[in-house]
Motif scaffolding. Sequence first.
Motif, PDB file in Angstrom:
ATOM      1  N   ALA A 252       0.850  -1.209   0.000  1.00 47.05           N
ATOM      2  CA  ALA A 252       0.000   0.000   0.000  1.00 47.05           C
ATOM      3  C   ALA A 252       0.879   1.250   0.000  1.00 47.05           C
ATOM      4  CB  ALA A 252      -0.919  -0.015   1.216  1.00 47.05           C
ATOM      5  N   ILE A 253       1.931   1.220   0.820  1.00 47.14           N
ATOM      6  CA  ILE A 253       2.797   2.400   0.892  1.00 47.14           C
ATOM      7  C   ILE A 253       3.561   2.576  -0.419  1.00 47.14           C
ATOM      8  CG2 ILE A 253       4.851   3.332   2.063  1.00 47.14           C
ATOM      9  CD1 ILE A 253       3.591   2.203   4.633  1.00 47.14           C
ATOM     10  N   LYS A 254       3.993   1.456  -0.965  1.00 44.21           N
ATOM     11  CA  LYS A 254       4.749   1.537  -2.219  1.00 44.21           C
ATOM     12  C   LYS A 254       3.862   2.049  -3.366  1.00 44.21           C
ATOM     13  CE  LYS A 254       8.367  -1.016  -4.485  1.00 44.21           C
ATOM     14  NZ  LYS A 254       9.380  -0.064  -4.251  1.00 44.21           N
ATOM     15  N   ILE A 255       2.639   1.531  -3.400  1.00 40.42           N
ATOM     16  CA  ILE A 255       1.759   1.903  -4.519  1.00 40.42           C
ATOM     17  C   ILE A 255       1.258   3.353  -4.384  1.00 40.42           C
ATOM     18  CG2 ILE A 255      -0.464   1.398  -5.644  1.00 40.42           C
ATOM     19  CD1 ILE A 255       0.030  -1.574  -4.788  1.00 40.42           C
ATOM     20  N   PHE A 256       0.824   3.710  -3.171  1.00 40.17           N
ATOM     21  CA  PHE A 256       0.126   4.994  -3.035  1.00 40.17           C
ATOM     22  C   PHE A 256       1.010   6.156  -2.582  1.00 40.17           C
ATOM     23  CE2 PHE A 256      -3.273   1.815  -2.447  1.00 40.17           C
ATOM     24  CZ  PHE A 256      -4.089   2.214  -3.487  1.00 40.17           C
ATOM     25  N   SER A 257       2.228   5.849  -2.089  1.00 39.04           N
ATOM     26  CA  SER A 257       2.997   6.995  -1.597  1.00 39.04           C
ATOM     27  C   SER A 257       4.447   6.901  -2.051  1.00 39.04           C
ATOM     28  CB  SER A 257       2.925   7.065  -0.069  1.00 39.04           C
ATOM     29  OG  SER A 257       4.051   6.503   0.503  1.00 39.04           O
ATOM     30  N   LYS A 258       5.129   8.024  -1.881  1.00 40.37           N
ATOM     31  CA  LYS A 258       6.529   8.018  -2.301  1.00 40.37           C
ATOM     32  C   LYS A 258       7.431   7.744  -1.106  1.00 40.37           C
ATOM     33  CE  LYS A 258       6.401  10.878  -6.408  1.00 40.37           C
ATOM     34  NZ  LYS A 258       5.167  11.684  -6.341  1.00 40.37           N
ATOM     35  N   GLN A 259       6.819   7.533   0.043  1.00 39.16           N
ATOM     36  CA  GLN A 259       7.636   7.317   1.231  1.00 39.16           C
ATOM     37  C   GLN A 259       8.355   5.966   1.140  1.00 39.16           C
ATOM     38  OE1 GLN A 259       5.918   7.068   5.435  1.00 39.16           O
ATOM     39  NE2 GLN A 259       6.948   9.017   5.327  1.00 39.16           N
ATOM     40  N   LYS A 260       9.598   5.967   1.625  1.00 39.99           N
ATOM     41  CA  LYS A 260      10.350   4.709   1.600  1.00 39.99           C
ATOM     42  C   LYS A 260       9.759   3.781   2.659  1.00 39.99           C
ATOM     43  CE  LYS A 260      15.129   5.560   0.321  1.00 39.99           C
ATOM     44  NZ  LYS A 260      16.182   6.102   1.169  1.00 39.99           N
ATOM     45  N   ILE A 261       9.669   2.500   2.330  1.00 41.89           N
ATOM     46  CA  ILE A 261       9.099   1.548   3.281  1.00 41.89           C
ATOM     47  C   ILE A 261       9.951   1.518   4.554  1.00 41.89           C
ATOM     48  CG2 ILE A 261       8.581  -0.913   3.616  1.00 41.89           C
ATOM     49  CD1 ILE A 261       7.859  -0.956   0.635  1.00 41.89           C
ATOM     50  N   SER A 262      11.278   1.612   4.376  1.00 41.66           N
ATOM     51  CA  SER A 262      12.152   1.571   5.555  1.00 41.66           C
ATOM     52  C   SER A 262      11.913   2.804   6.439  1.00 41.66           C
ATOM     53  CB  SER A 262      13.615   1.498   5.132  1.00 41.66           C
ATOM     54  OG  SER A 262      13.915   2.577   4.284  1.00 41.66           O
ATOM     55  N   THR A 263      11.636   3.957   5.829  1.00 42.26           N
ATOM     56  CA  THR A 263      11.357   5.157   6.636  1.00 42.26           C
ATOM     57  C   THR A 263      10.089   4.933   7.445  1.00 42.26           C
ATOM     58  OG1 THR A 263      12.195   6.431   4.786  1.00 42.26           O
ATOM     59  CG2 THR A 263      11.000   7.669   6.485  1.00 42.26           C
ATOM     60  N   PHE A 264       9.094   4.321   6.781  1.00 41.01           N
ATOM     61  CA  PHE A 264       7.829   4.076   7.476  1.00 41.01           C
ATOM     62  C   PHE A 264       8.045   3.182   8.700  1.00 41.01           C
ATOM     63  CE2 PHE A 264       4.226   1.214   8.192  1.00 41.01           C
ATOM     64  CZ  PHE A 264       3.267   2.147   8.552  1.00 41.01           C
ATOM     65  N   PHE A 265       8.715   2.045   8.475  1.00 34.99           N
ATOM     66  CA  PHE A 265       8.849   1.107   9.596  1.00 34.99           C
ATOM     67  C   PHE A 265       9.756   1.651  10.695  1.00 34.99           C
ATOM     68  CE2 PHE A 265       7.122  -1.926   6.463  1.00 34.99           C
ATOM     69  CZ  PHE A 265       6.064  -2.372   7.224  1.00 34.99           C
ATOM     70  N   ARG A 266      10.774   2.445  10.293  1.00 27.66           N
ATOM     71  CA  ARG A 266      11.644   3.014  11.315  1.00 27.66           C
ATOM     72  C   ARG A 266      10.864   4.045  12.145  1.00 27.66           C
ATOM     73  NH1 ARG A 266      15.565   5.663   8.602  1.00 27.66           N
ATOM     74  NH2 ARG A 266      15.879   3.829   7.329  1.00 27.66           N
ATOM     75  N   GLY A 267      10.056   4.821  11.438  1.00 28.71           N
ATOM     76  CA  GLY A 267       9.328   5.901  12.117  1.00 28.71           C
ATOM     77  C   GLY A 267       8.288   5.398  13.095  1.00 28.71           C
ATOM     78  N   ILE A 268       7.711   4.241  12.793  1.00 26.90           N
ATOM     79  CA  ILE A 268       6.581   3.778  13.600  1.00 26.90           C
ATOM     80  C   ILE A 268       7.025   2.856  14.750  1.00 26.90           C
ATOM     81  CG2 ILE A 268       5.995   1.793  12.101  1.00 26.90           C
ATOM     82  CD1 ILE A 268       3.499   4.237  13.552  1.00 26.90           C
ATOM     83  N   ARG A 269       8.341   2.551  14.801  1.00 28.30           N
ATOM     84  CA  ARG A 269       8.827   1.576  15.794  1.00 28.30           C
ATOM     85  C   ARG A 269       8.458   1.873  17.259  1.00 28.30           C
ATOM     86  NH1 ARG A 269      14.770   0.111  13.552  1.00 28.30           N
ATOM     87  NH2 ARG A 269      14.974   2.313  13.935  1.00 28.30           N
ATOM     88  N   PRO A 270       8.620   3.122  17.723  1.00 22.87           N
ATOM     89  CA  PRO A 270       8.269   3.352  19.130  1.00 22.87           C
ATOM     90  C   PRO A 270       6.811   2.981  19.424  1.00 22.87           C
ATOM     91  CG  PRO A 270       9.509   5.218  18.282  1.00 22.87           C
ATOM     92  CD  PRO A 270       9.211   4.334  17.116  1.00 22.87           C
ATOM     93  N   ALA A 271       5.902   3.342  18.491  1.00 26.01           N
ATOM     94  CA  ALA A 271       4.480   3.022  18.715  1.00 26.01           C
ATOM     95  C   ALA A 271       4.271   1.510  18.721  1.00 26.01           C
ATOM     96  CB  ALA A 271       3.628   3.662  17.627  1.00 26.01           C
ATOM     97  N   GLN A 272       4.994   0.804  17.842  1.00 23.95           N
ATOM     98  CA  GLN A 272       4.851  -0.657  17.810  1.00 23.95           C
ATOM     99  C   GLN A 272       5.297  -1.279  19.130  1.00 23.95           C
ATOM    100  OE1 GLN A 272       7.234  -1.511  14.305  1.00 23.95           O
ATOM    101  NE2 GLN A 272       5.412  -1.957  13.112  1.00 23.95           N
ATOM    102  N   MET A 273       6.364  -0.715  19.678  1.00 24.51           N
ATOM    103  CA  MET A 273       6.861  -1.308  20.926  1.00 24.51           C
ATOM    104  C   MET A 273       5.930  -1.034  22.100  1.00 24.51           C
ATOM    105  SD  MET A 273      10.931  -1.283  20.819  1.00 24.51           S
ATOM    106  CE  MET A 273      11.139   0.224  19.989  1.00 24.51           C
ATOM    107  N   ILE A 274       5.319   0.140  22.091  1.00 23.60           N
ATOM    108  CA  ILE A 274       4.345   0.424  23.160  1.00 23.60           C
ATOM    109  C   ILE A 274       3.137  -0.503  22.976  1.00 23.60           C
ATOM    110  CG2 ILE A 274       2.832   2.174  24.203  1.00 23.60           C
ATOM    111  CD1 ILE A 274       5.696   2.915  24.605  1.00 23.60           C
ATOM    112  N   ALA A 275       2.714  -0.702  21.714  1.00 23.23           N
ATOM    113  CA  ALA A 275       1.569  -1.585  21.462  1.00 23.23           C
ATOM    114  C   ALA A 275       1.900  -3.011  21.904  1.00 23.23           C
ATOM    115  CB  ALA A 275       1.205  -1.569  19.980  1.00 23.23           C
TER     116      ALA A 275
END
Length: 417
Positions: A252-275
């Motif tokens: 979804a990120i690759k198709i709809f956005s220009k954001q790098k997948i690695s940037t996405f997963f790196r950015g969301i890590r703190p929230a994932q760890m709290i979850a």
Amino acid sequence: MKLPKLPLYTKILIGLLAGVIFGISANRLGFSDFVFDYIKPIGSAFIRLISMVIVPLVFASLLVGITSLNDIRKLGRIGAKTVAYYLCTTIIAISIGLFLANALKPGAGLSEEARTKLITNSSEESGVQIKTDLKTPTVKDILLDIIPTNPVKAFTEGKMLQIIFLALMSGICLNLIPSERSKPVINFFEGINDVVIRMVHIIMKIAPYGVFALISAVTADFGLGILLLLLKYSLVVVIGLILHVTIVYSSAIKIFSKQKISTFFRGIRPAQMIAFSSASSSASLPVTMECTEKNLGVSEEICSFALPLGATINMDGTALYHGVSTVFITQVYGLSLTPVQQLTIVLTALLASIGTAGTPGAGVITLAIVLKSIGVPLEGIALIWGVERILDMCRSVVNVTGDASCAVVVASTEREL
Ligand code: ASP
């Protein structure tokens, strides 16, 4: 010696790993009670602190976001895209769960002895939970429940959909009245918003300790024997969750956005760890909002709408778990599922996951709805009870990741990233 300044993500990760080691040691060396009495309360305090800011954060940030949006059509577009994304990804998640469980058959071949052991081990605990909520939510119930009859009640009970509805209505109406009347109100909520965001920053400073305490309490309580007995089932759920995250969200990120997948997963890590450590997508919401705005660059308008909505209705991890668990339980009971029953699972798991609260253990209660819809004995839940908490932690990670991926996709299609 001056210690290097570590990023928040690394500190939380250290807290998490230290918590696992400490919890397992407590379990092995017999000081679990010490962990429950003295360490667990630190984790509970952390969760209470983040929960404290959720209602003001959601209301104030959404209201401020809406008032800065002059184009009402844009709001409708963002809403439609968000809901469509959530529904599609949830249906895909259930389908992945059903496919894997049918293909890998985790419930076939479980010995009679193992089955009896699982049921007797857990039926007392799960029996209490199963009875609590069995009503299948209808589309009508879900939609009607969005409109609060009493705004104060919506706030005190933390009814997220009602709070979102109120914030949307208030924001739209503030835009419709003369600006000399609306300005003071907007200023007031901007101030509240800033205060609450500041609170989140302060609370995040103690996150590594909170995560340590939460994880050590979980691991101190965990029986490895049960995990081994349910290893195949647990693995199928975890493999499904990993596939969903890596294939569906990445595509979804690759198709709809220009954001790098690695940037996405790196950015969301703190929230994932709290979850992961709290097993709650609602409790993670302030951190998810912070990460999505600061690390992924999504605007406040979109974050403040898509993320609280997602934490309430978008539970892809839970839906996938519903699919796998239902098939697993039917396999253990030696029942087979017709295509119509499998379709029923897709529809009820979709509604049940929408109706699942973003709190620990909510998904196993709504699993009863799915089982009931195809006539599977609810006692089957006892079979999987032993690994419920660990799978809850994993599916909560997927739930928050799905919410953040939606915010990125919607922001990109609005050309905001
Ligand atoms: N604990 C999950 C969440 O908060 C819900 C569930 O139990 O599946 O996202």
